[in-house]
Design an enzyme around this catalytic site. Sequence first.
Site, PDB file in Angstrom:
ATOM      1  N   ASP A  34       0.833  -1.200   0.000  1.00 36.45           N
ATOM      2  CA  ASP A  34       0.000   0.000   0.000  1.00 36.45           C
ATOM      3  C   ASP A  34       0.868   1.252   0.000  1.00 36.45           C
ATOM      4  OD1 ASP A  34      -2.714   1.411   0.679  1.00 36.45           O
ATOM      5  OD2 ASP A  34      -1.304   2.135   2.192  1.00 36.45           O
ATOM      6  N   TYR A  39       2.945  10.273  -0.606  1.00 41.04           N
ATOM      7  CA  TYR A  39       4.015   9.830   0.294  1.00 41.04           C
ATOM      8  C   TYR A  39       5.386  10.157  -0.288  1.00 41.04           C
ATOM      9  CZ  TYR A  39       0.371   7.058   2.663  1.00 41.04           C
ATOM     10  OH  TYR A  39      -0.758   6.645   3.320  1.00 41.04           O
ATOM     11  N   SER A 173     -10.450  10.127  10.445  1.00 45.22           N
ATOM     12  CA  SER A 173     -11.177   9.884   9.226  1.00 45.22           C
ATOM     13  C   SER A 173     -10.828  10.782   8.074  1.00 45.22           C
ATOM     14  CB  SER A 173     -12.670  10.043   9.478  1.00 45.22           C
ATOM     15  OG  SER A 173     -12.974  11.414   9.486  1.00 45.22           O
ATOM     16  N   PRO A 216      -2.200  -0.312  12.866  1.00 43.49           N
ATOM     17  CA  PRO A 216      -2.666  -1.215  13.930  1.00 43.49           C
ATOM     18  C   PRO A 216      -1.803  -1.138  15.189  1.00 43.49           C
ATOM     19  CG  PRO A 216      -1.505  -2.455  12.235  1.00 43.49           C
ATOM     20  CD  PRO A 216      -1.687  -1.060  11.700  1.00 43.49           C
ATOM     21  N   GLY A 220       3.258   3.189  16.767  1.00 41.39           N
ATOM     22  CA  GLY A 220       4.280   2.643  17.653  1.00 41.39           C
ATOM     23  C   GLY A 220       3.919   2.706  19.126  1.00 41.39           C
ATOM     24  N   ARG A 224       5.599  -0.500  22.844  1.00 35.89           N
ATOM     25  CA  ARG A 224       6.479  -0.320  24.005  1.00 35.89           C
ATOM     26  C   ARG A 224       5.668   0.279  25.147  1.00 35.89           C
ATOM     27  NH1 ARG A 224       7.559   3.000  20.070  1.00 35.89           N
ATOM     28  NH2 ARG A 224       9.257   1.701  19.345  1.00 35.89           N
ATOM     29  N   GLU A 302       9.718  -9.057  10.378  1.00 35.51           N
ATOM     30  CA  GLU A 302       9.714 -10.500  10.622  1.00 35.51           C
ATOM     31  C   GLU A 302       8.897 -10.839  11.866  1.00 35.51           C
ATOM     32  OE1 GLU A 302      13.901 -11.067  10.898  1.00 35.51           O
ATOM     33  OE2 GLU A 302      14.167 -11.440   8.748  1.00 35.51           O
TER      34      GLU A 302
END
Length: 333
Positions: A34, A39, A173, A216, A220, A224, A302
Amino acid sequence: MSYGNSGWSEWVLEEEESMKHFEAAWKMGINTWDTANVYSGGDSERLVGKAIKKFNIPRDEIVILTKVFMNVGKDPRAHPSTMKDLDNTGYVNLHGLSRKHIFDSIKASLERMDLEYVDVLQCHRFDPETPIEETMDALHDVVKAGLARYIGEFVVLVGPKVSAYRPLDSGMSSCYAYQFNAMQTYAKSKGQTAFISMQPFYNAICFGVGAIPWSPLARGYLTRPFSEQNATKRSATDPNFGKFVGLGNKVEEEPLQAINAAIEKIAKARGYSMAQIALAWTLANSTVSAPIIGSTKIESLEELVKATHIELTPEEIKAISEPYRPRGILGHA
């Protein structure tokens, strides 16, 4: 969004490091990428195209999504947040969802990526200055012209009382649900191409489309403990970080910290990272087709791929969801 040029945003990776991520993602089986015209001032799309060629990726084995609405800076380092009064500074007809801009934008995107078509063209924002009929007619014609296979909407706002987003959002939104519904209904009434997806911050409302939520991990914040939020370049340089995680807003900050703490507790108990538990929570929602992740470290990529095999218990899902309190509307509506 993480790949392009660091002049656009300091946390963005340059080409050499970005290519390592594209290669790693492809080898891990991540075949849906995406991006957006805006960008890194178009450089993100350019790198997507370069990666496809560099790693000899068959076009029919990869799904490419991009977006239309924003203006692309004439200087790739110019971030849209710094650009004001577009119509009077050389960008008239170079933003929005008019027929002209939609066609000009998709053709420019395809040129940057050196592709014949994208799989999904998404509206990055709602355009109140252009009639819905003009926008939907143009998007339908883009599909019929073979420039895109499908169309999608970037984000849909439903408001704090009906949003199902627990860790962190009540309605970030680009358009309200009634606007999305008006666009979708118009297209269907004319037998035209309708949206097949929406890309919410997180949202469970359904109009016969798939949800592909962005962020999601909440920029960040869910990777943490809340006491360590200044540990990354993005949290220190992203001007929007604070408002999305409720910093300085006591009404929002306390429940969001409780969510963060719940994720940390489950992660320690099960031997996973917080990022993995946060992503597993997103995947546990049956309305989610696939979350969109962005990473600036291959090891993080990963790690998140492994999270697709984690199943949370109902009790764990409840522990993360329960502290949530409705939040004020914020974002791009």
